[in-house]
Structure formats: structure tokens, C-alpha cells
Scaffold this motif. Structure first.
Motif, PDB file in Angstrom:
ATOM      1  N   GLY A   2       0.829  -1.202   0.000  1.00 54.26           N
ATOM      2  CA  GLY A   2       0.000   0.000   0.000  1.00 54.26           C
ATOM      3  C   GLY A   2       0.859   1.245   0.000  1.00 54.26           C
ATOM      4  N   PRO A   3       0.237   2.420   0.003  1.00 53.99           N
ATOM      5  CA  PRO A   3       0.993   3.672  -0.005  1.00 53.99           C
ATOM      6  C   PRO A   3       1.753   3.887   1.301  1.00 53.99           C
ATOM      7  CG  PRO A   3      -1.290   4.015  -0.689  1.00 53.99           C
ATOM      8  CD  PRO A   3      -1.212   2.648  -0.115  1.00 53.99           C
ATOM      9  N   LEU A   4       2.890   4.576   1.206  1.00 55.89           N
ATOM     10  CA  LEU A   4       3.674   4.906   2.392  1.00 55.89           C
ATOM     11  C   LEU A   4       3.299   6.313   2.849  1.00 55.89           C
ATOM     12  CD1 LEU A   4       5.852   3.775   4.281  1.00 55.89           C
ATOM     13  CD2 LEU A   4       7.541   5.049   2.941  1.00 55.89           C
ATOM     14  N   ASP A   5       2.734   6.385   4.048  1.00 55.03           N
ATOM     15  CA  ASP A   5       2.232   7.633   4.618  1.00 55.03           C
ATOM     16  C   ASP A   5       3.182   8.088   5.724  1.00 55.03           C
ATOM     17  OD1 ASP A   5       0.405   9.702   4.847  1.00 55.03           O
ATOM     18  OD2 ASP A   5      -0.967   8.596   6.153  1.00 55.03           O
ATOM     19  N   TYR A   6       2.902   9.253   6.298  1.00 59.92           N
ATOM     20  CA  TYR A   6       3.632   9.744   7.475  1.00 59.92           C
ATOM     21  C   TYR A   6       2.599  10.349   8.412  1.00 59.92           C
ATOM     22  CZ  TYR A   6       6.975  12.211  10.457  1.00 59.92           C
ATOM     23  OH  TYR A   6       7.712  12.653  11.553  1.00 59.92           O
ATOM     24  N   ASN A   7       2.596   9.892   9.686  1.00 62.03           N
ATOM     25  CA  ASN A   7       1.605  10.413  10.623  1.00 62.03           C
ATOM     26  C   ASN A   7       2.229  10.720  11.974  1.00 62.03           C
ATOM     27  OD1 ASN A   7       1.432   8.049  12.426  1.00 62.03           O
ATOM     28  ND2 ASN A   7       0.447   7.032  10.693  1.00 62.03           N
TER      29      ASN A   7
END
Length: 608
Positions: free
Chosen positions: A266-271
């Protein structure tokens, strides 16, 4: 500390809303001609187009987030360039439910924004987004760009570069070197479709439907398959948070040591709560690793067993009394003395002036008896209302439980919330002026924090001084994935002051009686290698007994996939000198998805 659930949910709301307070604008808004995603992402952590309007940015939709306040979708350029530093993916923030599907070819026009999860004051890195978008679907059913593989070979062993001193230690303006630093690699893949395969779980599934894995199965491995955080420079580069774009019910309930077999993609996010996060539209199959809750051994003849256990905001409304009781009786083998942290008052977080906790403690003792354990007696000191931190109205405090069939408590009147306990010498022996009592409660080191509880116990004719602690939490510290490297640990300042106060008190005991048996224990909220622990140990007045364990066993808490020490038992030279002690970190909570507390209890056995 505040309720973890309420604090987390409030922060999630803040992190998900794109607002001026959490947006970095690097240039004056200006129109930009059609650009590629790689141009928007650039070769550093912040976009050269931040604050500018872009038109007709093309890409294939790789993931769609339809829930929460951070709704939107990811797009990726199917024709990448040859520069490893430039990401080919970006998040499009729509705020409402997106009207696109995975596989759609789209053009997007909007404003390039650098969104900082948690707000600029958090020190977090920013996430490059296209906001206030106009979206056109050109075609549907296109192949999704092949995922970039994240594995032990691709992730560097070095975690992050040092920040630019000219930018207050920020790494934002540094050119990415994805082959040299792990955080640079993850940033170079921000927004892109990525994949991990056959990965081991190092952080159990939590109530927010997320878990942590490692792509480096041999990196600082714990005895149960976790990743041990053994120093400030051993951040465990292979850790990655996993969330899901699918239904919550489909997310696996995983423990540390389990594995996700096959591909997770899946997409690589930043939180805010984990930094780089793989938001999965495909999750590997859960394979159990066989993790079981540990049981310590019973004390041998002549041994005194002392334990510390953070029971996580326990109050009469909780449903975990029987489980805590079973843990104390069966897993801890009914220690002679138990220091409990986070005992709340009789009505929990109701902020009505109640400070007594007799109902809370009695309910736990009754549950222990029902589980086959001893009829513990207890001692504590009620705090001043709302003066000790934690949930407003909760009035958490430390409590001593002790088995009167094995140990006696020396009661001396005078201990209350505001009176400092002292040490006197009587016939060559140290004694407390009040028991139980609190150490220097007016010291600013304890502002809005729990004051140490100290008491005198007698076991087989020998006096043992026990100091129950719950130091200031790590709230406010910058994360390991912060834009400032190394990250600031601002909360440590107060803990060092607290450690100084406790060490000074221990010195007073040892000055009165050089061979006194002193045990300082509790939720220290810091690592065994930290400056806090160094100050607490002083010039040998105390020693953290967790360091007697093999390195792979030194942990009591799991945070963002790092197994680490927060709970400690420290001992005076008379206990350490004989080497006739045994320490056990009893792993029953921190690694499990169905934990009853987020801390593992610790047990010390020795012969006074």
C-alpha cells in the motif's frame, strides 16, 4: 498520565485536519505550470513548490482513504525517473470522501502544502500534499505502479543524518541519501506504493487498528521476537508501522513474534503516531508465533520478593480487576511487597474533589483473594486533588500491597500529601520520620507529577526501605522520526530533577546506616541507559537491577515497535554486593494485543 485513548483520539483529530497552525509554507503562493510528482516531492523533505498552485499533475490512484478527517487518495507517476531521492507518489487531501478508485488515471490541480502531523510545535516532519484539489478522471482500470520493495537489503543500517546546525538541527533541507540513511529511504518513498513481505510483528495490534513490523529479523532481537531499544543510537531501522485501508474487522489481532506471511502492500504515509506508515490495501496472512504470558518463579526460603506493576489508571469502574489479580497471583507468584502505580481514586476520572482510593485498592485485594492469593494489606498517601498529574480528577498515586503473613509494615504517623518524610538515626540504624510518607512533595521536581511513596518493611527481622516511584511521562518529547535530529527529549529535564531528589533521599538513609537495604522501584518512564537512571544511581547509592538481565530481555514496554525499559527496580549496595538477588521482567502485557496494562511488571528476589 492522561487517558491514553482520549489523548490519542484528540490528537488524531488535530493531526488529520489541514490547518494553518500545522502547515509549513516555504514560498509565497504563486502559480506553477504543469509539473510531475517527482518535481513536487523534490530531493529534500520539503517541496520546492510548497505554497504554490500546480495544474494537471498526472498519476495513477494507488490508494483511497474514505474514513476519518484525513480523507483523500494517493497518486503515483507510472513513469519514474532515475533519481532515487525523488518520490513518485503524493497524497491528495480532499477532506470529503474521494470520488476516485484505485487504478484511475487522474489529473490533479491544487495547492502544494507541507502538512505537519501534530502541528509545528511537535517537531514532526511534514507530509507533502496537494490540497484544495480539482480532480479529473481520465480513465479507469489502469495497472497500479509496481510497489517498491522495502526489505533488509534496501533499508540502511544507519537511521538518520544529523540535523543542519544552521537550521536548529532540522533535516528538512538536507538532500536525501536513501542508500545511506533509513529515514531518508522512507522519505524518498513517501506517497509511493510499497511492499513488505514475510515480516515479523514487533509491536502488537493496538486499539487504533495498527501494528508494527520489522523487515530486519536479526536486528536487536528480543527473546520473544521484538526489537530491543538498547541505546539512543540503536533505533531499529527495520521498524515500520502498518495500518489498513480496509475494514477494521479484517485487521489481524497480532502479538509480538507473530508474522505477516506474504505481501503487505500500500501507499507509504507519514503520521503523528508512528512516522512512516504503510497504509495497506493488501495485508499478509497472520501466522502465530506462539507467544505466551510468562510466569516468574516462587521465592525460595529466606528470599523477599518485591514487585512493581503499573496497572494503567485502575479505578472501580474498570473491568480488569480479576485479570490484574490473576496476574499478581499466578504470573508474579504473589510477591511479598507490590508497588502499584496508576491507582486512581474511588470514582476515577470524575473531577469532583474525591481523592481517597480505598474502594479501588480494596476491590483489587478482594479479587486477589478470590484468585487464591494472600489477603494483602496496603499503605498509601492520598494526594492533593489534581496535584499529581494524570487524568483530571483521577488522582493517580502509588500504593504498597504487602502480605502480612510474610512481611510487617512499620507504621509511623505524620505522613501526608504535603509533609516531607525525613530520615533519623537510632542506635546506628536508619529510620523514617513517617511511614508511609512522601519525599519532599513541595520540591518543584514533583510539580504536576506523582510524589515518591516511601515505607519501612520488616522481613525476618531485617528492615527494608522501599521507595515507590512514578516519574514524569515522556509527553512532549520529539519522536525518533522528527525533523530535528537528534530529537529533543524535553521531558527528561523534570525526570532528572526527580531522580536527584530520590537519590538525595537514599543518601540520607545510607548516611544513617551504610548497609541499609533500599529498594527504589516503579515506573521511572526512562531507559536503563538514560541520564535519568544515571542520576538516580548516583555514585553507587543505587543500581538498576534490570541491567543484570541479558540485553535481549531488558524491556517492560513496547512503543512504536521498540521493546524498551520504562519500569525499573534499583537496589542499594548491600543488596547488590552479595550478588544474591534475582531480577525478572515478567512479560505478560506489553507484547500482547489483549493487554490489561501497557506495562510489564518487574520482580526482584533477594535475601535481606
Amino acid at each position: 498520565m492522561p487517558s491514553k485513548s482520549s489523548a490519542r483520539l484528540a490528537a488524531l483529530t488535530v493531526a488529520a485536519v489541514c490547518s494553518a497552525a500545522s502547515t509549513v509554507v516555504l514560498t509565497s503562493p504563486a502559480h506553477a505550470d504543469t509539473v510531475r510528482i517527482r518535481d513536487i516531492q523534490g530531493t529534500t523533505r520539503t517541496s520546492p513548490y510548497a505554497g504554490q498552485q500546480v495544474t494537471d499533475v498526472t498519476g495513477i490512484v494507488t490508494g483511497v482513504r474514505t474514513y476519518g478527517s484525513s480523507r483523500g487518495f494517493w497518486i503515483q507517476d507510472p513513469s519514474p525517473d532515475g533519481d532515487a531521492a525523488t518520490s513518485e507518489g503524493v497524497f491528495v487531501f480532499t477532506s470529503s470522501t474521494p470520488k476516485v478508485a484505485v487504478g484511475d488515471a487522474v489529473t490533479v490541480s491544487g495547492t502544494v502544502t507541507e502538512f505537519v502531523p501534530g502541528g509545528a510545535a511537535s517537531g514532526n516532519q511534514s507530509l507533502t500534499e496537494i490540497t484544495r484539489p480539482t480532480v479529473t478522471v481520465v480513465s479507469a482500470g489502469n495497472p497500479v505502479p509496481a510497489p517498491a520493495v522495502i526489505d533488509a537489503r534496501s533499508v540502511p543500517s544507519r537511521y538518520t543524518p544529523a540535523g543542519d546546525t544552521a537550521a536548529n538541527g532540522s533535516v528538512n533541507g538536507l538532500t536525501l541519501r536513501p542508500s545511506k540513511y533509513a529515514l531518508d529511504l522512507y522519505e524518498s518513498l513517501e506517497g509511493m506504493n510499497v511492499r513488505v513481505a514475510d515480516v515479523r510483528v514487533v509491536g502488537a495490534t493496538d486499539p487504533f487498528t495498527e501494528l508494527w513490523v520489522t523487515v530486519k529479523p536479526r536486528e536487536n532481537t528480543s527473546g520473544h521476537g521484538g526489537a530491543v531499544y538498547g541505546s539512543y543510537t540503536a533505533q531499529n531501522t527495520g521498524r515500520l508501522q502498518i495500518q489498513s485501508l480496509g475494514p477494521v474487522a479484517d485487521f489481524p489481532d497480532a502479538n509480538v513474534g507473530d508474522s505477516l506471511e506474504g505481501a503487505t502492500t500500500g501507499p507509504l504515509d507519514y503520521n503523528q503516531f508512528g512516522g512512516y506508515t504503510l497504509v495497506a490495501n493488501e495485508i499478509g496472512a497472520l501466522e502465530r508465533g506462539g507467544l505466551e504470558r510468562e510466569t516468574t518463579r516462587e521465592p525460595r526460603r529466606g528470599e523477599l520478593a518485591v514487585a512493581t506493576y503499573n496497572v494503567e489508571n485502575l479505578d472501580p469502574s474498570d473491568a480488569t480487576f480479576d485479570e490484574h489479580a490473576a496476574a499478581i497471583v499466578h504470573n508474579l507468584r504473589s510477591p511479598d511487597i507490590v508497588s502499584l502505580e496508576e491507582i486512581q481514586d474511588n470514582n476515577g476520572a470524575q473531577n469532583d474533589g474525591t481523592v481517597a482510593a480505598d474502594l479501588t485498592v480494596t476491590a483489587l485485594i478482594d479479587a486477589i483473594v478470590a484468585a487464591g492469593g494472600p489477603a494483602y494489606e496496603w499503605r498509601s498517601v492520598d494526594p492533593v486533588d489534581n496535584a499529581d498529574g494524570g487524568e483530571p480528577g483521577g488522582n493517580i498515586r502509588q500504593v504498597f500491597l504487602f502480605d502480612p503473613e510474610r512481611v510487617s509494615f512499620t507504621d509511623r504517623a505524620g505522613g501526608d500529601a504535603t509533609t516531607p518524610v525525613g530520615v533519623t538515626e537510632v542506635r546506628g540504624k536508619a529510620r523514617l520520620t513517617a511511614s508511609p510518607g512522601r519525599i519532599d512533595p513541595a520540591d518543584t521536581a514533583w510539580t504536576n507529577s506523582r510524589k515518591p511513596l516511601v515505607g519501612e518493611f520488616v522481613f525476618r527481622g531485617e528492615t527494608v526501605f522501599v521507595i515507590a516511584n512514578h516519574f514524569n511521562s515522556k509527553g512532549g518529547d520529539q519522536s525518533l522520526t522528527a525533523q530535528y535530529q537528534p530529537p529533543a527529549r524535553s521531558s527528561e529535564t523534570q525526570r532528572r530533577l526527580q531522580a536527584t531528589a530520590v537519590n538525595t533521599f537514599v543518601k540520607e538513609i545510607l548516611d544513617a546506616q551504610r548497609n541499609a537495604d533500599v529498594v527504589a522501584l516503579g515506573d521511572i518512564n526512562d531507559f536503563e541507559f538514560s541520564a535519568t537512571t544515571e542520576v538516580l544511581e548516583g555514585d553507587g547509592e543505587l543500581w538498576s537491577a534490570v541491567k543484570s538481565l541479558p540485553r535481549r530481555e531488558r524491556y517492560s514496554y513496547v512503543y512504536q515497535g521498540n521493546s524498551q525499559v520504562l519500569d525499573q527496580i534499583l537496589i542499594s549496595p548491600s543488596i547488590r554486593r552479595d550478588c544474591d538477588f534475582e531480577y525478572d521482567s515478567v512479560h505478560i502485557n506489553a507484547e500482547f494485543h489483549d493487554q490489561i496494562s501497557d506495562h510489564d511488571p518487574q520482580v526482584l528476589r533477594f535475601r535481606p
